[in-house]
Design a protein around this motif. Sequence first.
Motif, PDB file in Angstrom:
ATOM      1  N   ARG A 303     -10.293 -57.638 -47.643  1.00  0.00           N
ATOM      2  CA  ARG A 303      -9.674 -58.810 -47.012  1.00  0.00           C
ATOM      3  C   ARG A 303     -10.701 -59.500 -46.132  1.00  0.00           C
ATOM      4  N   ALA A 304     -10.334 -60.690 -45.644  1.00  0.00           N
ATOM      5  CA  ALA A 304     -11.200 -61.402 -44.708  1.00  0.00           C
ATOM      6  C   ALA A 304     -10.354 -61.793 -43.506  1.00  0.00           C
ATOM      7  N   GLU A 331     -14.444 -54.040 -45.780  1.00  0.00           N
ATOM      8  CA  GLU A 331     -13.410 -53.196 -45.188  1.00  0.00           C
ATOM      9  C   GLU A 331     -12.512 -52.616 -46.282  1.00  0.00           C
ATOM     10  N   VAL A 332     -12.158 -51.347 -46.126  1.00  0.00           N
ATOM     11  CA  VAL A 332     -11.204 -50.722 -47.058  1.00  0.00           C
ATOM     12  C   VAL A 332      -9.803 -51.117 -46.603  1.00  0.00           C
ATOM     13  N   ARG A 333      -9.087 -51.847 -47.424  1.00  0.00           N
ATOM     14  CA  ARG A 333      -7.827 -52.423 -46.958  1.00  0.00           C
ATOM     15  C   ARG A 333      -6.803 -52.494 -48.090  1.00  0.00           C
ATOM     16  N   PRO A 334      -6.189 -51.359 -48.430  1.00  0.00           N
ATOM     17  CA  PRO A 334      -5.204 -51.367 -49.527  1.00  0.00           C
ATOM     18  C   PRO A 334      -4.022 -52.304 -49.282  1.00  0.00           C
ATOM     19  N   GLN A 335      -3.650 -52.476 -48.009  1.00  0.00           N
ATOM     20  CA  GLN A 335      -2.542 -53.400 -47.733  1.00  0.00           C
ATOM     21  C   GLN A 335      -2.875 -54.817 -48.213  1.00  0.00           C
ATOM     22  N   GLY A 336      -4.150 -55.191 -48.103  1.00  0.00           N
ATOM     23  CA  GLY A 336      -4.572 -56.518 -48.567  1.00  0.00           C
ATOM     24  C   GLY A 336      -4.375 -56.660 -50.073  1.00  0.00           C
ATOM     25  N   PHE A 337      -4.518 -55.555 -50.778  1.00  0.00           N
ATOM     26  CA  PHE A 337      -4.321 -55.542 -52.236  1.00  0.00           C
ATOM     27  C   PHE A 337      -2.845 -55.848 -52.547  1.00  0.00           C
ATOM     28  N   ARG A 382      -7.125 -43.921 -54.755  1.00  0.00           N
ATOM     29  CA  ARG A 382      -5.764 -43.414 -54.544  1.00  0.00           C
ATOM     30  C   ARG A 382      -4.926 -44.424 -53.759  1.00  0.00           C
ATOM     31  N   THR A 383      -5.467 -44.906 -52.649  1.00  0.00           N
ATOM     32  CA  THR A 383      -4.663 -45.802 -51.803  1.00  0.00           C
ATOM     33  C   THR A 383      -4.450 -47.156 -52.477  1.00  0.00           C
ATOM     34  N   HIS A 384      -5.418 -47.610 -53.256  1.00  0.00           N
ATOM     35  CA  HIS A 384      -5.235 -48.901 -53.937  1.00  0.00           C
ATOM     36  C   HIS A 384      -4.282 -48.770 -55.125  1.00  0.00           C
ATOM     37  N   LEU A 385      -4.348 -47.644 -55.819  1.00  0.00           N
ATOM     38  CA  LEU A 385      -3.382 -47.454 -56.910  1.00  0.00           C
ATOM     39  C   LEU A 385      -1.959 -47.351 -56.358  1.00  0.00           C
ATOM     40  N   LEU A 386      -1.816 -46.726 -55.193  1.00  0.00           N
ATOM     41  CA  LEU A 386      -0.484 -46.665 -54.579  1.00  0.00           C
ATOM     42  C   LEU A 386      -0.010 -48.066 -54.191  1.00  0.00           C
ATOM     43  N   ALA A 387      -0.944 -48.879 -53.686  1.00  0.00           N
ATOM     44  CA  ALA A 387      -0.585 -50.266 -53.330  1.00  0.00           C
ATOM     45  C   ALA A 387      -0.170 -51.043 -54.585  1.00  0.00           C
ATOM     46  N   ALA A 388      -0.878 -50.803 -55.690  1.00  0.00           N
ATOM     47  CA  ALA A 388      -0.527 -51.480 -56.954  1.00  0.00           C
ATOM     48  C   ALA A 388       0.862 -51.054 -57.404  1.00  0.00           C
ATOM     49  N   GLN A 389       1.140 -49.775 -57.248  1.00  0.00           N
ATOM     50  CA  GLN A 389       2.459 -49.275 -57.644  1.00  0.00           C
ATOM     51  C   GLN A 389       3.556 -49.895 -56.785  1.00  0.00           C
ATOM     52  N   ARG A 390       3.287 -50.011 -55.482  1.00  0.00           N
ATOM     53  CA  ARG A 390       4.262 -50.664 -54.588  1.00  0.00           C
ATOM     54  C   ARG A 390       4.472 -52.119 -54.994  1.00  0.00           C
ATOM     55  N   ALA A 391       3.380 -52.780 -55.411  1.00  0.00           N
ATOM     56  CA  ALA A 391       3.495 -54.187 -55.817  1.00  0.00           C
ATOM     57  C   ALA A 391       4.381 -54.311 -57.062  1.00  0.00           C
ATOM     58  N   ILE A 392       4.259 -53.352 -57.967  1.00  0.00           N
ATOM     59  CA  ILE A 392       5.114 -53.369 -59.164  1.00  0.00           C
ATOM     60  C   ILE A 392       6.573 -53.199 -58.735  1.00  0.00           C
ATOM     61  N   GLU A 393       6.807 -52.265 -57.829  1.00  0.00           N
ATOM     62  CA  GLU A 393       8.177 -52.045 -57.346  1.00  0.00           C
ATOM     63  C   GLU A 393       8.722 -53.296 -56.655  1.00  0.00           C
ATOM     64  N   ALA A 394       7.821 -54.095 -56.058  1.00  0.00           N
ATOM     65  CA  ALA A 394       8.247 -55.331 -55.383  1.00  0.00           C
ATOM     66  C   ALA A 394       8.408 -56.488 -56.377  1.00  0.00           C
ATOM     67  N   GLY A 395       8.209 -56.224 -57.662  1.00  0.00           N
ATOM     68  CA  GLY A 395       8.487 -57.247 -58.667  1.00  0.00           C
ATOM     69  C   GLY A 395       7.275 -57.946 -59.264  1.00  0.00           C
ATOM     70  N   VAL A 396       6.062 -57.542 -58.900  1.00  0.00           N
ATOM     71  CA  VAL A 396       4.856 -58.177 -59.472  1.00  0.00           C
ATOM     72  C   VAL A 396       4.723 -57.736 -60.935  1.00  0.00           C
ATOM     73  N   PRO A 397       4.536 -58.694 -61.864  1.00  0.00           N
ATOM     74  CA  PRO A 397       4.432 -58.316 -63.284  1.00  0.00           C
ATOM     75  C   PRO A 397       3.049 -57.759 -63.630  1.00  0.00           C
ATOM     76  N   LEU A 398       2.708 -56.655 -62.969  1.00  0.00           N
ATOM     77  CA  LEU A 398       1.382 -56.058 -63.141  1.00  0.00           C
ATOM     78  C   LEU A 398       1.380 -55.194 -64.397  1.00  0.00           C
ATOM     79  N   ALA A 399       0.488 -55.538 -65.332  1.00  0.00           N
ATOM     80  CA  ALA A 399       0.510 -54.877 -66.637  1.00  0.00           C
ATOM     81  C   ALA A 399      -0.676 -53.947 -66.851  1.00  0.00           C
ATOM     82  N   GLY A 400      -1.636 -53.952 -65.914  1.00  0.00           N
ATOM     83  CA  GLY A 400      -2.783 -53.076 -66.107  1.00  0.00           C
ATOM     84  C   GLY A 400      -3.698 -53.067 -64.905  1.00  0.00           C
ATOM     85  N   TYR A 401      -4.551 -52.048 -64.850  1.00  0.00           N
ATOM     86  CA  TYR A 401      -5.481 -51.840 -63.730  1.00  0.00           C
ATOM     87  C   TYR A 401      -6.801 -51.333 -64.314  1.00  0.00           C
TER      88      TYR A 401
END
Length: 458
Positions: A303-304, A331-337, A382-401
């Motif tokens: 993030r910036a 900066e390591v910032r999974p929340q930004g992801f 690990r933390t970014h994949l968890l953030a991606a998973q949360r984003a999917i649960e929040a409705g983001v049409p994420l199809a791959g990583y």
Amino acid sequence: MSGAGFPSGFRFGVATSAQQIEGAAREDGRGESVWDRFASTPARVKDRSTSDVACDHYHRWRGDIALMRELGVNAYRFSTGWSRVLPTGEGAANEAGLAFYDRLVDGLLEAGITPFLTLNHWDLPQALDEKGGWGSRDTVDAFVAYADVLSRRLGDRVKHWITHNEPWCVATLGHEQGAHAPGRRDAAEALRVAHHLLLSHGRAVPVLRANSAGAEVGLTTMMTAAEAASDSDADRDAARQFDGLFNRWFLDPLQLGWYPADVIADHHRHGRLAAPELPFVHDGDLKAIAVPTDFLGINYYSRAVMQAGPDGRPVGVPQAPPEDLTEMGWEVRPQGFFDVLTRVARDYAPKQVYVTENGAAFVDPPAVDGLIADPRRVDYLRTHLLAAQRAIEAGVPLAGYFAWSLMDNWEWAEGYTKRFGLYAVDFESQQRTAKHSARFYRDVVAAHAVPTVVPQYS
Ligand code: FCB
């Protein structure tokens, strides 16, 4: 294993790019790219290295596919070298170059790995740069012709096409800041470059679809979460400006069909435009750029946090102590992801999103029993994949990583000094060695979920 895991059909992949791994710079008729020229110019690349050999992937691609099989990934994002296919960027195709990508694609398919092909991962042929490069509208036509040549050849087997990687970097780092090839410092040119990249994307999409029945086509952009350093109006405006320059200048035309008016005004105020208008935009361009696509590719690293500089321009404020940053100073910032993924879904409603790059550079220790311990990279993934998973649960049409990157490689102006790989590369012997992050990613792929407890890998 954590709860729901990733949806079925989710693509787990790794990513690389031609200039960073292939080597074989002067073999089989390959032409010079702007990055070859940049790297051979003194004081441009940190360790004065070139990518002439890099990971020697041009000769070792079979072994590199074997690494992907070891990871168990079902997708691989790579790029084709424009000057390997068309040595001067246009004209007759180089059969040996096309044959290399033929072999690679066939090898991937035999291994059960779906190829995601990026056409332009920054390596414009030098001969085209000498004719004006991305600042010239003629380069738009040259890119569309290149897309045509490649998709005619591979379109029966490659069904996922990415036109460009991170237009912001080419435009701003390459033409305004001079930090990337071709190393120019001309803010007005950088805006033309960005427009021509977007226009060439829009023009190439129908060509790719015509040559590759049923293909998914999209573009990859880097997104950086922009936050204000304080609640003051000046800092909030700095964050708005940064977001405008970095994210909206590309996403608004692609997804909505316009350039954002506030950013046009900023460009004028800061002298990037002579008047608050865009002379390089011709009738019909915006319609072409906003052609519907099948996905949006997002690269996310950090993030910036912005505050107002003395002249009203946005200035970044470091958020973490130096020891907590990655080797890139990021900066390591999974929340930004999570924030950029949910934001892109909310504001731009792409049909699908692929995270086409995500990863981190750290200094790695020597191998012990053939394995390298890289706990910080494991934690980043690990933390970014968890953030991606949360984003999917929040409705983001994420199809791959796609993890950046399969292996350590030539990191542009940083040369070989930054290591992003899941596999280490010894650039003398070309030996590849697995890191714990490779083992961890293999476990994620196998479980289709992020392990709640990181296993001991040694
Ligand atoms: C991205 C580039 C990629 C790699 C990573 C670290 O901006 O697309 O090639 O260099 O950064």
